[in-house]
Design a protein around this motif. Sequence first.
Motif, PDB file in Angstrom:
ATOM      1  N   ILE A 159      79.717  24.150  51.734  1.00  0.00           N
ATOM      2  CA  ILE A 159      79.165  25.107  50.774  1.00  0.00           C
ATOM      3  C   ILE A 159      79.150  24.453  49.395  1.00  0.00           C
ATOM      4  O   ILE A 159      80.206  24.072  48.869  1.00  0.00           O
ATOM      5  N   VAL A 160      77.958  24.297  48.851  1.00  0.00           N
ATOM      6  CA  VAL A 160      77.797  23.823  47.477  1.00  0.00           C
ATOM      7  C   VAL A 160      77.680  25.060  46.599  1.00  0.00           C
ATOM      8  O   VAL A 160      76.728  25.836  46.733  1.00  0.00           O
ATOM      9  N   ALA A 161      78.657  25.279  45.739  1.00  0.00           N
ATOM     10  CA  ALA A 161      78.679  26.465  44.882  1.00  0.00           C
ATOM     11  C   ALA A 161      78.466  26.066  43.421  1.00  0.00           C
ATOM     12  O   ALA A 161      78.389  24.877  43.084  1.00  0.00           O
ATOM     13  N   GLU A 162      78.345  27.095  42.579  1.00  0.00           N
ATOM     14  CA  GLU A 162      78.163  26.888  41.135  1.00  0.00           C
ATOM     15  C   GLU A 162      76.996  25.954  40.813  1.00  0.00           C
ATOM     16  O   GLU A 162      77.059  25.122  39.928  1.00  0.00           O
ATOM     17  N   ASN A 163      75.922  26.102  41.607  1.00  0.00           N
ATOM     18  CA  ASN A 163      74.685  25.355  41.367  1.00  0.00           C
ATOM     19  C   ASN A 163      74.880  23.839  41.384  1.00  0.00           C
ATOM     20  O   ASN A 163      74.209  23.098  40.667  1.00  0.00           O
ATOM     21  N   GLY A 164      75.822  23.381  42.206  1.00  0.00           N
ATOM     22  CA  GLY A 164      76.076  21.947  42.330  1.00  0.00           C
ATOM     23  C   GLY A 164      77.384  21.498  41.721  1.00  0.00           C
ATOM     24  O   GLY A 164      77.749  20.324  41.815  1.00  0.00           O
ATOM     25  N   GLY A 165      78.138  22.405  41.135  1.00  0.00           N
ATOM     26  CA  GLY A 165      79.377  22.032  40.456  1.00  0.00           C
ATOM     27  C   GLY A 165      80.597  21.937  41.345  1.00  0.00           C
ATOM     28  O   GLY A 165      81.581  21.276  41.000  1.00  0.00           O
ATOM     29  N   VAL A 166      80.543  22.578  42.520  1.00  0.00           N
ATOM     30  CA  VAL A 166      81.710  22.674  43.402  1.00  0.00           C
ATOM     31  C   VAL A 166      81.263  22.463  44.847  1.00  0.00           C
ATOM     32  O   VAL A 166      80.206  22.959  45.257  1.00  0.00           O
ATOM     33  N   PHE A 167      82.079  21.742  45.617  1.00  0.00           N
ATOM     34  CA  PHE A 167      81.799  21.547  47.052  1.00  0.00           C
ATOM     35  C   PHE A 167      83.005  22.004  47.852  1.00  0.00           C
ATOM     36  O   PHE A 167      84.132  21.574  47.612  1.00  0.00           O
ATOM     37  N   TYR A 168      82.740  22.894  48.821  1.00  0.00           N
ATOM     38  CA  TYR A 168      83.799  23.470  49.651  1.00  0.00           C
ATOM     39  C   TYR A 168      83.519  23.163  51.112  1.00  0.00           C
ATOM     40  O   TYR A 168      82.393  23.332  51.595  1.00  0.00           O
ATOM     41  N   GLN A 169      84.551  22.708  51.821  1.00  0.00           N
ATOM     42  CA  GLN A 169      84.461  22.420  53.250  1.00  0.00           C
ATOM     43  C   GLN A 169      85.243  23.500  54.002  1.00  0.00           C
ATOM     44  O   GLN A 169      86.481  23.452  54.054  1.00  0.00           O
ATOM     45  N   PRO A 170      84.559  24.493  54.565  1.00  0.00           N
ATOM     46  CA  PRO A 170      85.266  25.626  55.183  1.00  0.00           C
ATOM     47  C   PRO A 170      86.229  25.226  56.299  1.00  0.00           C
ATOM     48  O   PRO A 170      87.322  25.796  56.407  1.00  0.00           O
ATOM     49  N   ALA A 171      85.854  24.283  57.137  1.00  0.00           N
ATOM     50  CA  ALA A 171      86.710  23.918  58.271  1.00  0.00           C
ATOM     51  C   ALA A 171      88.050  23.350  57.815  1.00  0.00           C
ATOM     52  O   ALA A 171      89.087  23.579  58.449  1.00  0.00           O
ATOM     53  N   GLN A 172      88.029  22.619  56.703  1.00  0.00           N
ATOM     54  CA  GLN A 172      89.255  21.999  56.193  1.00  0.00           C
ATOM     55  C   GLN A 172      89.918  22.828  55.096  1.00  0.00           C
ATOM     56  O   GLN A 172      91.060  22.562  54.714  1.00  0.00           O
ATOM     57  N   GLY A 173      89.193  23.788  54.551  1.00  0.00           N
ATOM     58  CA  GLY A 173      89.719  24.580  53.439  1.00  0.00           C
ATOM     59  C   GLY A 173      89.868  23.763  52.169  1.00  0.00           C
ATOM     60  O   GLY A 173      90.717  24.062  51.328  1.00  0.00           O
ATOM     61  N   ILE A 174      89.031  22.745  52.004  1.00  0.00           N
ATOM     62  CA  ILE A 174      89.132  21.836  50.857  1.00  0.00           C
ATOM     63  C   ILE A 174      88.028  22.142  49.850  1.00  0.00           C
ATOM     64  O   ILE A 174      86.856  22.263  50.214  1.00  0.00           O
ATOM     65  N   THR A 175      88.412  22.257  48.583  1.00  0.00           N
ATOM     66  CA  THR A 175      87.463  22.477  47.492  1.00  0.00           C
ATOM     67  C   THR A 175      87.507  21.293  46.541  1.00  0.00           C
ATOM     68  O   THR A 175      88.596  20.840  46.162  1.00  0.00           O
ATOM     69  N   ARG A 176      86.328  20.782  46.161  1.00  0.00           N
ATOM     70  CA  ARG A 176      86.241  19.665  45.212  1.00  0.00           C
ATOM     71  C   ARG A 176      85.387  20.057  44.022  1.00  0.00           C
ATOM     72  O   ARG A 176      84.289  20.588  44.196  1.00  0.00           O
ATOM     73  N   ARG A 177      85.887  19.768  42.847  1.00  0.00           N
ATOM     74  CA  ARG A 177      85.042  19.877  41.658  1.00  0.00           C
ATOM     75  C   ARG A 177      84.171  18.625  41.575  1.00  0.00           C
ATOM     76  O   ARG A 177      84.667  17.510  41.728  1.00  0.00           O
ATOM     77  N   LEU A 178      82.893  18.825  41.315  1.00  0.00           N
ATOM     78  CA  LEU A 178      81.965  17.703  41.283  1.00  0.00           C
ATOM     79  C   LEU A 178      81.613  17.288  39.859  1.00  0.00           C
ATOM     80  O   LEU A 178      80.715  16.468  39.656  1.00  0.00           O
ATOM     81  N   ALA A 179      82.307  17.839  38.881  1.00  0.00           N
ATOM     82  CA  ALA A 179      82.101  17.477  37.474  1.00  0.00           C
ATOM     83  C   ALA A 179      83.302  17.968  36.682  1.00  0.00           C
ATOM     84  O   ALA A 179      84.157  18.686  37.213  1.00  0.00           O
ATOM     85  N   GLU A 180      83.344  17.577  35.421  1.00  0.00           N
ATOM     86  CA  GLU A 180      84.372  18.081  34.518  1.00  0.00           C
ATOM     87  C   GLU A 180      83.878  19.364  33.860  1.00  0.00           C
ATOM     88  O   GLU A 180      82.703  19.476  33.510  1.00  0.00           O
ATOM     89  N   PRO A 181      84.761  20.352  33.650  1.00  0.00           N
ATOM     90  CA  PRO A 181      84.340  21.605  33.008  1.00  0.00           C
ATOM     91  C   PRO A 181      83.817  21.372  31.588  1.00  0.00           C
ATOM     92  O   PRO A 181      84.185  20.394  30.927  1.00  0.00           O
ATOM     93  N   LEU A 182      82.993  22.279  31.138  1.00  0.00           N
ATOM     94  CA  LEU A 182      82.485  22.227  29.770  1.00  0.00           C
ATOM     95  C   LEU A 182      83.596  22.613  28.796  1.00  0.00           C
ATOM     96  O   LEU A 182      84.521  23.344  29.144  1.00  0.00           O
ATOM     97  N   PRO A 183      83.522  22.135  27.538  1.00  0.00           N
ATOM     98  CA  PRO A 183      84.596  22.402  26.574  1.00  0.00           C
ATOM     99  C   PRO A 183      84.675  23.882  26.195  1.00  0.00           C
ATOM    100  O   PRO A 183      83.645  24.574  26.146  1.00  0.00           O
ATOM    101  N   PRO A 184      85.883  24.376  25.896  1.00  0.00           N
ATOM    102  CA  PRO A 184      86.076  25.788  25.529  1.00  0.00           C
ATOM    103  C   PRO A 184      85.254  26.229  24.325  1.00  0.00           C
ATOM    104  O   PRO A 184      84.947  27.419  24.198  1.00  0.00           O
ATOM    105  N   VAL A 185      84.896  25.291  23.446  1.00  0.00           N
ATOM    106  CA  VAL A 185      84.135  25.662  22.248  1.00  0.00           C
ATOM    107  C   VAL A 185      82.810  26.318  22.621  1.00  0.00           C
ATOM    108  O   VAL A 185      82.283  27.139  21.847  1.00  0.00           O
ATOM    109  N   LEU A 186      82.264  26.009  23.788  1.00  0.00           N
ATOM    110  CA  LEU A 186      80.996  26.625  24.189  1.00  0.00           C
ATOM    111  C   LEU A 186      81.165  28.131  24.339  1.00  0.00           C
ATOM    112  O   LEU A 186      80.389  28.910  23.766  1.00  0.00           O
TER     113      LEU A 186
END
Length: 221
Positions: A62-89
Amino acid sequence: MQYSVLATDYDGTLATEGAVDSATLTALERYRHRGGRLLLVTGRQLDELLEVFPHGHLFAGIVAENGGVFYQPAQGITRRLAEPLPPVLIDTLKARGVGPISQGQIVVATWEPHGETVEHTVRELALAATVIRNKKAVMVLPQGVNKASGLAVALADLGVEPAQVVGVGDAENDRSLLESSGLGVAVGNAVPELKALADRVMTGDRGAGVQELIAWLLTQA
């Protein structure tokens, strides 16, 4: 099958008003039974998606957040595919009256009529970010992050080439998904922009269009 992976958007494609009907779930199961693999590629945040859609186990990824996160349901593993935007936004957007604002692991999202304010703020802060529209939704993501970049991660995990993939969607943010797939498909309710670039356009809307697509794919074996 000629296309061994079906990569589908969620809202407006698989789902109607946030829910997937039983006929569409049956079609997905049929595709899997014939050896196909499923990927979900959505703008939704992962936790929110899993709350409304308890069938994530049907999908190889499952690619979530329009490409920002990848989740593998069988393994229960979630990966961030980028660094979050700064809080100032978010701080600046709130100060300018933008709301509601939703913050995922990577994405920052709001709704129209705040699109122009969001774009102006991103430019003013000189952020390495992109504003992506999805009908009335407005998403901000790190530069280079979109459904195509998320799909590439999912395909690398599966060991599958893009030529073997059918990508299907309904909205503006699905453009990169269709363009990066071997076959790009729009459901019947898709925006005109997406229909114009799709290789195939289904007659059925939302889940009915996905059912129609799967029935056609299973004849291509």
